[in-house]
Scaffold this motif. Structure first.
Motif, PDB file in Angstrom:
ATOM      1  N   PHE A 762       0.722  -1.079   0.038  1.00  0.00           N
ATOM      2  CA  PHE A 762       0.002  -0.096   0.040  1.00  0.00           C
ATOM      3  C   PHE A 762       0.898   1.170   0.136  1.00  0.00           C
ATOM      4  O   PHE A 762       0.424   2.457  -0.308  1.00  0.00           O
ATOM      5  CB  PHE A 762      -1.006   0.112   1.196  1.00  0.00           C
ATOM      6  CG  PHE A 762      -2.009  -1.121   1.240  1.00  0.00           C
ATOM      7  CD1 PHE A 762      -2.844  -1.101   0.107  1.00  0.00           C
ATOM      8  CD2 PHE A 762      -2.066  -1.897   2.307  1.00  0.00           C
ATOM      9  CE1 PHE A 762      -3.880  -1.910   0.136  1.00  0.00           C
ATOM     10  CE2 PHE A 762      -3.104  -2.788   2.367  1.00  0.00           C
ATOM     11  CZ  PHE A 762      -4.019  -3.081   1.108  1.00  0.00           C
ATOM     12  N   LEU A 765       1.317   3.416  -2.955  1.00  0.00           N
ATOM     13  CA  LEU A 765       0.182   4.213  -3.826  1.00  0.00           C
ATOM     14  C   LEU A 765       0.250   5.462  -3.174  1.00  0.00           C
ATOM     15  O   LEU A 765       0.217   5.687  -1.765  1.00  0.00           O
ATOM     16  CB  LEU A 765      -1.348   3.613  -3.154  1.00  0.00           C
ATOM     17  CG  LEU A 765      -1.692   2.199  -3.629  1.00  0.00           C
ATOM     18  CD1 LEU A 765      -2.906   1.660  -3.114  1.00  0.00           C
ATOM     19  CD2 LEU A 765      -1.839   2.389  -5.220  1.00  0.00           C
ATOM     20  N   GLU A 767      -1.473   8.214  -3.369  1.00  0.00           N
ATOM     21  CA  GLU A 767      -2.593   9.032  -3.053  1.00  0.00           C
ATOM     22  C   GLU A 767      -3.561   8.313  -1.702  1.00  0.00           C
ATOM     23  O   GLU A 767      -4.367   8.843  -1.143  1.00  0.00           O
ATOM     24  CB  GLU A 767      -3.655   9.220  -4.075  1.00  0.00           C
ATOM     25  CG  GLU A 767      -3.108   9.785  -5.379  1.00  0.00           C
ATOM     26  CD  GLU A 767      -4.138   9.718  -6.504  1.00  0.00           C
ATOM     27  OE1 GLU A 767      -5.377   9.631  -6.266  1.00  0.00           O
ATOM     28  OE2 GLU A 767      -3.651  10.143  -7.579  1.00  0.00           O
ATOM     29  N   LEU A 768      -2.839   7.133  -1.261  1.00  0.00           N
ATOM     30  CA  LEU A 768      -3.509   6.547  -0.333  1.00  0.00           C
ATOM     31  C   LEU A 768      -2.904   6.987   1.013  1.00  0.00           C
ATOM     32  O   LEU A 768      -1.689   7.046   1.355  1.00  0.00           O
ATOM     33  CB  LEU A 768      -3.405   5.217  -0.499  1.00  0.00           C
ATOM     34  CG  LEU A 768      -4.132   4.196   0.533  1.00  0.00           C
ATOM     35  CD1 LEU A 768      -5.697   4.378   0.241  1.00  0.00           C
ATOM     36  CD2 LEU A 768      -3.860   2.727   0.515  1.00  0.00           C
ATOM     37  N   GLU A 769      -3.679   7.482   2.033  1.00  0.00           N
ATOM     38  CA  GLU A 769      -3.320   7.992   3.155  1.00  0.00           C
ATOM     39  C   GLU A 769      -2.619   6.797   4.182  1.00  0.00           C
ATOM     40  O   GLU A 769      -3.459   5.818   4.062  1.00  0.00           O
ATOM     41  CB  GLU A 769      -4.518   8.790   4.027  1.00  0.00           C
ATOM     42  CG  GLU A 769      -4.765  10.079   3.214  1.00  0.00           C
ATOM     43  CD  GLU A 769      -6.116  10.589   3.729  1.00  0.00           C
ATOM     44  OE1 GLU A 769      -6.510  10.152   4.886  1.00  0.00           O
ATOM     45  OE2 GLU A 769      -6.689  11.473   3.281  1.00  0.00           O
ATOM     46  N   VAL A 773      -4.401   3.013   5.445  1.00  0.00           N
ATOM     47  CA  VAL A 773      -3.581   1.774   5.386  1.00  0.00           C
ATOM     48  C   VAL A 773      -3.527   0.992   7.025  1.00  0.00           C
ATOM     49  O   VAL A 773      -3.941  -0.053   7.168  1.00  0.00           O
ATOM     50  CB  VAL A 773      -2.316   2.054   4.863  1.00  0.00           C
ATOM     51  CG1 VAL A 773      -1.128   0.513   5.050  1.00  0.00           C
ATOM     52  CG2 VAL A 773      -2.144   2.421   3.436  1.00  0.00           C
ATOM     53  N   ILE A 798     -13.420   4.909   6.232  1.00  0.00           N
ATOM     54  CA  ILE A 798     -12.665   5.512   4.879  1.00  0.00           C
ATOM     55  C   ILE A 798     -13.667   6.548   3.984  1.00  0.00           C
ATOM     56  O   ILE A 798     -14.950   6.171   4.101  1.00  0.00           O
ATOM     57  CB  ILE A 798     -12.208   4.026   4.032  1.00  0.00           C
ATOM     58  CG1 ILE A 798     -11.350   4.641   2.938  1.00  0.00           C
ATOM     59  CG2 ILE A 798     -13.584   3.294   3.442  1.00  0.00           C
ATOM     60  CD1 ILE A 798     -10.757   3.418   2.097  1.00  0.00           C
ATOM     61  N   GLN A 802     -10.945   8.057  -0.916  1.00  0.00           N
ATOM     62  CA  GLN A 802      -9.611   6.583  -0.656  1.00  0.00           C
ATOM     63  C   GLN A 802     -10.255   5.670  -1.186  1.00  0.00           C
ATOM     64  O   GLN A 802      -9.284   4.756  -1.711  1.00  0.00           O
ATOM     65  CB  GLN A 802      -9.420   6.761   1.148  1.00  0.00           C
ATOM     66  CG  GLN A 802      -8.619   8.156   1.500  1.00  0.00           C
ATOM     67  CD  GLN A 802      -7.231   8.147   1.053  1.00  0.00           C
ATOM     68  OE1 GLN A 802      -6.445   7.384   1.435  1.00  0.00           O
ATOM     69  NE2 GLN A 802      -7.130   8.956   0.097  1.00  0.00           N
ATOM     70  N   VAL A 805      -9.435   5.088  -4.703  1.00  0.00           N
ATOM     71  CA  VAL A 805      -7.811   4.714  -4.922  1.00  0.00           C
ATOM     72  C   VAL A 805      -7.881   3.269  -5.014  1.00  0.00           C
ATOM     73  O   VAL A 805      -7.191   2.822  -5.948  1.00  0.00           O
ATOM     74  CB  VAL A 805      -6.919   5.410  -3.951  1.00  0.00           C
ATOM     75  CG1 VAL A 805      -5.565   4.730  -4.247  1.00  0.00           C
ATOM     76  CG2 VAL A 805      -7.141   6.902  -4.093  1.00  0.00           C
ATOM     77  N   LEU A 806      -8.376   2.701  -4.051  1.00  0.00           N
ATOM     78  CA  LEU A 806      -8.266   1.419  -3.778  1.00  0.00           C
ATOM     79  C   LEU A 806      -9.019   0.620  -5.026  1.00  0.00           C
ATOM     80  O   LEU A 806      -8.485  -0.505  -5.483  1.00  0.00           O
ATOM     81  CB  LEU A 806      -8.641   0.787  -2.568  1.00  0.00           C
ATOM     82  CG  LEU A 806      -8.043   0.967  -1.456  1.00  0.00           C
ATOM     83  CD1 LEU A 806      -8.669   0.760   0.001  1.00  0.00           C
ATOM     84  CD2 LEU A 806      -6.481   0.284  -1.112  1.00  0.00           C
TER      85      LEU A 806
END
Length: 1008
Positions: A762, A765, A767-769, A773, A798, A802, A805-806
C-alpha cells in the motif's frame, strides 16, 4: 579594547570569518581581541588556533541575545569560564528558553551589560564580575547619565561586525533573509549599527581620552583573561581516556580480547599473525589509542547482542586488532593491508573507524552511545549559502518574480540585458556565497570526550534530539577530539529484511546458511558467477551501469578482484587514466612488464604497478621518493579533502620531486607518477574500505543467488537502490516472480511475498493516506479477510475518495466484480462526507442496486497503474501506438558486433557527462523487449542532435562495439516512441472502438 567582536558565525548577522577578524585586528594594531559571536561558538577554537599567526592574544566570550536584542556579553576569564558560558548558553538552546535580562552568577567569567540595557532596565547594583559597556556612540549620552558615577564598572564596548559599507549591505540582506521579508520592509531594529567597526587602537584611545579610567578598566579586564587549547601535533587525545578506569586495565582487556579473537578468526594461528598482532598492540598502546579501540568494541558488541547488522570500514579495516575485536570483517593478512595507513607514529590526525548500521537500527545505536558514555555529543557541520540558494534568497529579498529568479539560477542570462535589481542580486550574491547559513549535523560523527564537551563548545539540540557541538570534524581533529562514525546504510537493512522474509517465506531454508560466514560465501561458485556475468541488480555497490561494465571488462570472478574493482571505479583512478591502464595490464600480463616502473611494480605487484588505493600513495612516496611516513601521510591527507595547509603540501611535493631527481629518475617519470598521485584528489578508497564494501557486496550477491525473490522484495522495501523502484519490480518478474497490484486481503504497507507471488505494498500508492492503511491492516488482523466491498466498507472507516484509489488499482479483484461496478457501489454506499465510526451489533442490510454491465480494458488498467504507482505492471512495450518493427534485443548484440543494429529500449537510466573540452555526451542503460539490459553511448555530435526526453521507449540505430569484451551501441540516430492515448481520457468514439475490439477479441478467445 574590543570586547564584542562578531564573525559570520553570528549566523545571518556577521559578515566575515574568524581569520578575517584576526587580519583586521593585525591591520589596526590591535593585540588582543575578544571573540563574542551571537549565541554561537563555531569560530572559537579556530580563532584561538590561528591567533598567534597574527600576533593577537585571543579571548573567548559570547554575545547573549534574544533574536537581535542584546542582553549581555559574557567573557571567559579562563577555560573554566568558557565552560560556564557554554553551559549557560547550551541549557537555553536545548530548552528553547529566552536569555534572561540579568546574567547568572559566573565564577570564572565577566559580564558586560550594554549601556542602553542598563539605562532601559534601570540597573544600579552590579556584582564584582559585572561591567557596563560604553560604545563610541554612547559617549554622547554618558555625561548626562548617573552611570558615569560608576567609574570602576565602565569598559569600552565598541562592537565589531563590519569592515566597510559592503559588509553592512551584506548584513542587511542577511537580516532580510533571516526575517523572510523584502529588504524594503526590513525593520531598522533588526539591523546592527553601521558604525560597528574596528578602528586603529590609537584612534579608539583618542576617542575615549576624556575617560582614561574606562580604558584602564578595559585593559585590566582583558589582561585578566587567558584561554588555551593544545593544537600541537603531539597533543594528547581528548577523547575518553580509559574504558575501565585505568590504562593498565584497558591494556589487559585489549590483549585478552585479541587472544579470544584469534581462534574465532583463524583456523591456524601462525607466527606472521602473532607478529602482526604484537606490532599493532605496541603501536596502539604507545599512541594512547587503547580506549578508542575498546569504545568501538563496546559499541559493536552491543549491536551484536541486539541482533543489529553492521559493517566496520574505513582505514580501521587495515587493523588485525580491529578484525579480532569484530569491529571489522576484513582480514588484513589475507589482503596484505598496510597498517600504517591506519596508525603510524608520524600521523598527527586520529585513526578512523566507520561503522555502518541499518538506517533502522542506527537511531537505537546512537541512543545507546549517549546513555552508555558520559560526555557525548553529535559532531556539527555548517550548511553554507551556495550559488543558486543565494540567488533564490536574494531574489525574494529584492522582490523579483519567480520566473526571473529561475532565469538567474539557471544561468540563462546576458549581463548587458539584466535590469538593475537582477544585477544587485548577482553582485551581493558573491558577497554572501559560502557564508555559513545554519548549523547542521555531521553525517555520522559522534564525540566521546574525557572532559565535558562544553569545555570546547556550546551545544544545540537539532530535531534528532541529541546535543550537537557547534564545530566541525576538522576543528575536532585540531583540538584532539577524534570522532566515532556511526552511519546509516540502507544496504544493511536490505540484508536484515531479506533474512526476515526468508524466515517466513521459506522457513525450511533458514538454518541452511550463515550470512556471516564470509569465507564460505567468497568461494561460492554461484555467487562468483553472478559477479563474472555482472548479474548484480539490487546488490550493494556493484549494481550501477559503470560497475557492471567494469566487472565485465575485468572478468572479475572472485572477492579480491571485486576489492580492486571497488576502488578502480572511483573518479580519481579513472581520471588519471590508470583505470584503463589497469584493465589493459590485467588482460595482458605482458604489458605489465613492458609498461610498469620496476619500483612501482615491486611495491604494488597485485595491482600491476598501478596506484589503486590510498595507501598506495603512502607506499610510493615512502619507497619511490624516499619520504618518511609522516611526509607520505601529508600527501594522503592532501588527497582526502581534509587538508588545511596547502603550504605544507607544497613543501612535500617539492621534496618528492627533489628526492626522485637525486635518484636519477627522469622528469617524465617523476611528473607522470606525481600526476597519478594528484589525480586521486579526494576520491581514492583505502584498501580496507574497498574490502569492507566487497564483503557487504558478497553478502547481497549470496542472497540474490539463492533467495532472489525475497532479496528483491527487501530491496524494494528499503527504498530500492541505484535505479527507480519499477526496475526492481521488473527484476522480480525476470527472476520468476509474479507481481500483483495491491490487494486489501494480501498486501501490507510494504511489499509482501507468498511463495513466488509478490504483492505491491500500500505504501506504493501515492494517493493513499497512511492512516487508512493502518485501519485496513488493523481490522484485517483482528477480524480476518474482507469478504466483499460491502464487508470492507462496513468494517473500515474510509472516505469515498480513498476507497476510489483502492478500487481503481483493483485492490478488490478477489470479488470478481468489474472495478467500474465497484465504484458505482462505493458511491452508493458512501456520501462525500466522512463515514461515522460506530460499533455494529448486527450485520447491516444492503439494498441490491441494479447496475449496468461495465468493462475494464487492459490499457485502462495500465494507465491507472502509471498514475497511482508511477509505473505499470505490464511491459511498457504494450503501450506503444505502433508495435516495434523488429524483435532485436540484448541477445543479438554479439551477432551484430562491428555492424549496425536497429533496436528498441525502455530507458532505465541516463548519465549526462562532458568530454575534456566541455562537450555534452550521454551514457544510457535500457531494457529491451525481452526484459534484458543493454547499454548505449551518444558521443557529442549525436548528443547535440538528440536528447533523452524522460521515461519511455526509444528506438536506436547505431553500431555495436566492444571494449574489453563489454558490448554497447554507439548511437547514430534515436527517436522516442509514442504511447497510445490514455483510454480514460480519450473521446467516446475511440473508447468505444477500443472496447468493442477488446470485447470481440475476448469472445474469439472463448470460442477457440
Amino acid at each position: 579594547m574590543y570586547l564584542n567582536c562578531h564573525t559570520y558565525y553570528s549566523l545571518r548577522y556577521g559578515t566575515f570569518s574568524e581569520t578575517e577578524l584576526l587580519h583586521l585586528a593585525q591591520a589596526n594594531h590591535v593585540t588582543q581581541v575578544v571573540l563574542t559571536d551571537i549565541n554561537n561558538t563555531s569560530a572559537a577554537l579556530n580563532f584561538v588556533r590561528k591567533a598567534p599567526e597574527y600576533n593577537v592574544r585571543p579571548i573567548l566570550g559570547l554575545d547573549f541575545r534574544n533574536g537581535v536584542n542584546q542582553c549581555f556579553v559574557g567573557i571567559a576569564r579562563n577555560n573554566e569560564g568558557y565552560l560556564e558560558l557554554n553551559n549557560f548558553l547550551s541549557r537555553h538552546l536545548h530548552e528553547k528558553k529566552e536569555i534572561p535580562v540579568a546574567a547568572p552568577k559566573f565564577e570564572h567569567a565577566y559580564v558586560v551589560y550594554p549601556f542602553e540595557k542598563v539605562v532601559e532596565n534601570n540597573m544600579s547594583i552590579f556584582a564584582d564580575n559585572e561591567f557596563i559597556g560604553i560604545s563610541i556612540s554612547d559617549l554622547r549620552r554618558l555625561p548626562f547619565s548617573k552611570i558615569l558615577n560608576l567609574k570602576d564598572k565602565l569598559v569600552v564596548q565598541q562592537p565589531v561586525t563590519f569592515r566597510n559599507k559592503a559588509d553592512f549591505n551584506a548584513h542587511r540582506l542577511l537580516r532580510a533573509i533571516d526575517n523572510n521579508c523584502l529588504l524594503s520592509k526590513l525593520d531598522k531594529t533588526e539591523e546592527g549599527n553601521e558604525e560597528e567597526k574596528m578602528f586603529p587602537i590609537q584612534n579608539l584611545a583618542m576617542v575615549f581620552s576624556e575617560y582614561p579610567f574606562i580604558l584602564e578598566n578595559t585593559e585590566r579586564l582583558m589582561n585578566a583573561c587567558s584561554i588555551s587549547f593544545d593544537f600541537s601535533e603531539k597533543r594528547p587525545p581528548q577523547n575518553q581516556e580509559t574504558y575501565l578506569g585505568s590504562s593498565e586495565e584497558d591494556e589487559a582487556l585489549l590483549e585478552r580480547l585479541c587472544e579470544e579473537g584469534l581462534p574465532y578468526r583463524y583456523e591456524t594461528v601462525n607466527q606472521d599473525i602473532l607478529d602482526r598482532v604484537n606490532k599493532e598492540l605496541s603501536l596502539i598502546k604507545s599512541m594512547d589509542f587503547v580506549s578508542y579501540f575498546l569504545l568501538n568494541w563496546d559499541i559493536v558488541s552491543h549491536a551484536r547482542k541486539q541482533g543489529f547488522f553492521y559493517v566496520g570500514r574505513g582505514s580501521g579495516a587495515n587493523s588485525i586488532v580491529a578484525y579480532l575485536l569484530r569491529i571489522t570483517d576484513v582480514d588484513p593478512m589475507e589482503l596484505d593491508l598496510y597498517f600504517e595507513r591506519f596508525i603510524n607514529l608520524y600521523r598527527a590526525n586520529p585513526p578512523d573507524f566507520d561503522i555502518d548500521f541499518s538506517h533502522r537500527d542506527r537511531p537505537e545505536m546512537t541512543k545507546y552511545i549517549f546513555e552508555r558514555f558520559k560526555n557525548v555529543a553529535l559532531l556539527g557541520t555548517y550548511v553554507t549559502f551556495k550559488e543558486r540558494g543565494v540567488i533564490r534568497e536574494l531574489g525574494k529579498v529584492f522582490g523579483l518574480p519567480k520566473s526571473e529568479i529561475d532565469l538567474l539560477c539557471e544561468g540563462r542570462w546576458d549581463l548587458s540585458r539584466l535590469d538593475e535589481v537582477s544585477r544587485l542580486v548577482l553582485k551581493y550574491g558573491r558577497l554572501i556565497k559560502d557564508m555559513p547559513n545554519y548549523l547542521s549535523i555531521h553525517a555520522g560523527g559522534i564525540l566521546i570526550s574525557e572532559k565535558p564537551l562544553h569545555y570546547f563548545s556550546a551545544t544545540h539540540m537539532p530535531p534528532k534530539g541529541f546535543p550537537t557541538v557547534q564545530f566541525d570534524m576538522v576543528i575536532a581533529e585540531d583540538v584532539g577530539l577524534f570522532k566515532f562514525d556511526i552511519l546509516g546504510q540502507r544496504g544493511l537493512a536490505k540484508i536484515r529484511e531479506a533474512l526476515d522474509i526468508i524466515a517466513y517465506n521459506q522457513p525450511e531454508k533458514v538454518d541452511t546458511f550463515d550470512i556471516h560466514d564470509i569465507k564460505k560465501i567468497k568461494t561460492d561458485e554461484s555467487v562468483n558467477n553472478l559477479v563474472k556475468t555482472a548479474q548484480c541488480m539490487g546488490c550493494f555497490y556493484v549494481e550501477s551501469p559503470a560497475m557492471r561494465m567494469l566487472l565485465k571488462k575485468l572478468e572479475v570472478d572472485n572477492y579480491l578482484g571485486l576489492v580492486a574493482a571497488s576502488s578502480i571505479i572511483r573518479p580519481g583512478v579513472a581520471k588519471s587514466g590508470m583505470m584503463r591502464e589497469y584493465i589493459l595490464r590485467h588482460r595482458n600480463p605482458g604489458r605489465t612488464e613492458e609498461k610498469a616502473h620496476p619500483v612501482l611494480l615491486s611495491i604494488m605487484p597485485e595491482t600491476y604497478g598501478v596506484m589503486v588505493y590510498q595507501e598506495d600513495v603512502i607506499k610510493v612516496a615512502h619507497h619511490f621518493a624516499d619520504l618518511d611516513l609522516g611526509e607520505a601521510d601529508v600527501l594522503r591527507r592532501g588527497m582526502s579533502g581534509k587538508f588545511r595547509s596547502r603550504e605544507e603540501f607544497q613543501k612535500v611535493k617539492d621534496k618528492f620531486i627533489d628526492n626522485c631527481r637525486r635518484k636519477s629518475e627522469s622528469d617524465d617519470v617523476i611528473f607522470e607518477i606525481w600526476e597519478q598521485i594528484a589525480s586521486f584528489a579526494g576520491y581514492a578508497f583505502a584498501k580496507g574500505h574497498s574490502a569492507s564494501y566487497a564483503v557487504e557486496s558478497y553478502q547481497t550477491l549470496f542472497l540474490r543467488a539463492y533467495f532472489p525473490l525475497e532479496y528483491m522484495v527487501a530491496v524494494l522495501n528499503n527504498g530500492g537502490g541505484f535505479y527507480r523502484p519499477e526496475f526492481y519490480v521488473h527484476e522480480v518478474r525476470m527472476l520468476g516472480g509474479t507481481v500483483h497490484p495491491p490487494c486489501v486481503n494480501r498486501s501490507h504497507y510494504a511489499n509482501a511475498i507468498y511463495g513466488t507471488d509478490v504483492f505491491i505494498g500500500f505504501g506504493f500508492l501515492r494517493e493513499l493516506e497512511s492512516r487508512v492503511v493502518e485501519r485496513i491492516l488493523k481490522e484485517r488482523a483482528s477480524n480476518g479477510s474482507f469478504l466483499s466491498l460491502e464487508d470492507f466498507l462496513d468494517r473500515v472507516l474510509i472516505s469515498v475518495e480513498q476507497v476510489d484509489v483502492l478500487i481503481r488499482i483493483n485492490a478488490f479483484r478477489f470479488t470478481n466484480i468489474n472495478k467500474h461496478e465497484l465504484l458505482w457501489k462505493a458511491y452508493f454506499f458512501l456520501s462525500k462526507g466522512k463515514k461515522i465510526d460506530h460499533p455494529k451489533l448486527f450485520a447491516p442490510k444492503h439494498q441490491d442496486f441494479k447496475i449496468p454491465e461495465l468493462y475494464t480494458t487492459h490499457l485502462e488498467m495500465a494507465f491507472t497503474q502509471l498514475e497511482l504507482l508511477g509505473f505499470c505492471l505490464c511491459s511498457p512495450f504494450e503501450l506503444l501506438i505502433e508495435p516495434p518493427k523488429n524483435s532485436r534485443g540484448s541477445k543479438d548484440l554479439e551477432k551484430y558486433l562491428g555492424h549496425h543494429i536497429d533496436i528498441y529500449g525502455y530507458l532505465v537510466t541516463v548519465k549526462n557527462t562532458s568530454t575534456h573540452n566541455g562537450k555534452r555526451m550521454y551514457f544510457a542503460t535500457l531494457v529491451d523487449q525481452h526484459g534484458q539490459v543493454f547499454d548505449t553511448v551518444l558521443f557529442p555530435p549525436v548528443a547535440a542532435k538528440y536528447n533523452f526526453r524522460g521515461k519511455g521507449i526509444y528506438r536506436f540505430y547505431g553500431k555495436v562495439v566492444s571494449e574489453f569484451g563489454f558490448l554497447s551501441i554507439e548511437v547514430i540516430k534515436m527517436q522516442k516512441q509514442d504511447y497510445v492515448q490514455d483510454p480514460r481520457y480519450a473521446d467516446m468514439k475511440t473508447s468505444t472502438k477500443v472496447f468493442e475490439n477488446k470485447k470481440a477479441e475476448a469472445k474469439a478467445n472463448r470460442i477457440s
